[in-house]
Scaffold this motif. Structure first.
Motif, mmCIF file in Angstrom:
data_model
loop_
_atom_site.group_PDB
_atom_site.id
_atom_site.type_symbol
_atom_site.label_atom_id
_atom_site.label_comp_id
_atom_site.label_asym_id
_atom_site.label_seq_id
_atom_site.Cartn_x
_atom_site.Cartn_y
_atom_site.Cartn_z
ATOM 1 N N UNK A 51 0.841 -1.202 0.000
ATOM 2 C CA UNK A 51 0.000 0.000 0.000
ATOM 3 C C UNK A 51 0.877 1.254 0.000
ATOM 4 N N UNK A 52 0.267 2.416 -0.322
ATOM 5 C CA UNK A 52 1.066 3.655 -0.261
ATOM 6 C C UNK A 52 1.622 3.901 1.141
ATOM 7 N N UNK A 53 0.967 3.345 2.138
ATOM 8 C CA UNK A 53 1.426 3.538 3.514
ATOM 9 C C UNK A 53 2.245 2.353 4.017
ATOM 10 N N UNK A 54 2.797 1.587 3.108
ATOM 11 C CA UNK A 54 3.542 0.397 3.525
ATOM 12 C C UNK A 54 4.664 0.770 4.498
ATOM 13 N N UNK A 55 4.911 -0.133 5.443
ATOM 14 C CA UNK A 55 5.991 0.095 6.416
ATOM 15 C C UNK A 55 7.313 -0.414 5.863
#
Ligand SMILES: *[C@@H]1O[C@H](CO)[C@@H](O)[C@H](O)[C@H]1NC(C)=O
Ligand SMILES: *[C@@H]1O[C@H](CO)[C@@H](O)[C@H](O)[C@H]1NC(C)=O
Ligand SMILES: *[C@@H]1O[C@H](CO)[C@@H](O)[C@H](O)[C@H]1NC(C)=O
Ligand SMILES: *[C@@H]1O[C@H](CO)[C@@H](O)[C@H](O)[C@H]1NC(C)=O
Ligand SMILES: *[C@@H]1O[C@H](CO)[C@@H](O)[C@H](O)[C@H]1NC(C)=O
Length: 184
Positions: A51-55
């Motif tokens: 996701x765009x917010x991947x860690x």
């Protein structure tokens, strides 16, 4: 005359003993160890990919034949992490810190992994303290061990180990349970 000379010598001695900041110097004195403490920590690492917010994001990957570019992890690659650490297993559980650093897949498959991570804590007594992990991560084993090589703040001069167990794994998410023992 003699007294002035002695005074001069004393002054010179003091001047030469005081470290001159702004210049290179080194000083070696005997090490006096302080009493050590053992701290046990229990928390969960929450990684996400895709996701765009991947860690967890791949930042380097060899252009080798057979590399599956759609997979988040590939041989001869390197990922960066900035992943939250939570107190409990549930996704809504309180965030108590974050793990930042690198994970390297040095071999021809993704089963050999080396991690270089700083686990920083942001809550309570440990706010501002962190532990440094530099270790192989035997990902094919259900129960894994990582080496703790140092730390900051409350964990200054720490040595220890972390025991890991993957508690949840999907295509996009992983939750890993950590039990860390540090002597500091
Ligand atoms: C990414 O984070 C933003 C801000 O926190 C949030 O609004 C958004 O829904 C998140 N997206 C995904 C795919 O998790
Ligand atoms: C990757 O390797 C392939 C096959 O050797 C080659 O055709 C391609 O140009 C390479 N891509 C890059 C970005 O170097
Ligand atoms: C943690 O420390 C930072 C920096 O000193 C401070 O801004 C923050 O409020 C502290 N957080 C907690 C939960 O104590
Ligand atoms: C951590 O310790 C708790 C309590 O001893 C135990 O229930 C749990 O299985 C341990 N987890 C790991 C990953 O070692
Ligand atoms: C994966 O993690 C993200 C971010 O924490 C969360 O929004 C999502 O629901 C999780 N997905 C699964 C399958 O647990």
């Amino acid at each position: 005359m003699e007294r002035t000379l002695t005074l001069c010598w004393i002054l010179l001695l003091f001047i030469s003993m005081a470290p001159v900041y702004g210049q290179y110097y080194s000083e070696t004195v005997p090490y006096v160890p302080e009493p050590k403490k053992v701290t046990n920590l229990h928390f969960f690492f929450r990684g996400t990919v895709g996701s765009p917010n991947a860690t967890t994001i791949t930042v380097a990957r060899a252009n080798a034949t057979g590399n599956d570019n759609s997979s988040p992890f590939s041989p001869n690659s390197m990922v960066v992490h900035d992943a939250p650490l939570t107190a409990g297993l549930e996704p809504t559980s309180e965030i108590i810190g974050n793990a930042q650093g690198l994970e390297v897949f040095p071999g021809h498959d993704t089963t050999s992994v080396v991690v270089y991570l700083d686990f920083g804590f942001t809550k309570g007594d440990l706010n501002g303290s962190s532990i440094s992990v530099f270790s192989r991560n035997p990902v094919t084993e259900t129960e894994r061990e990582l080496a703790v090589v140092g730390g900051r703040g409350k964990f200054r001069l720490a040595k220890g180990f972390a025991l890991l167990k993957t508690r949840f794994l999907s295509n996009t998410n992983v939750t890993v349970e950590y039990n860390v023992t540090v002597i500091h």
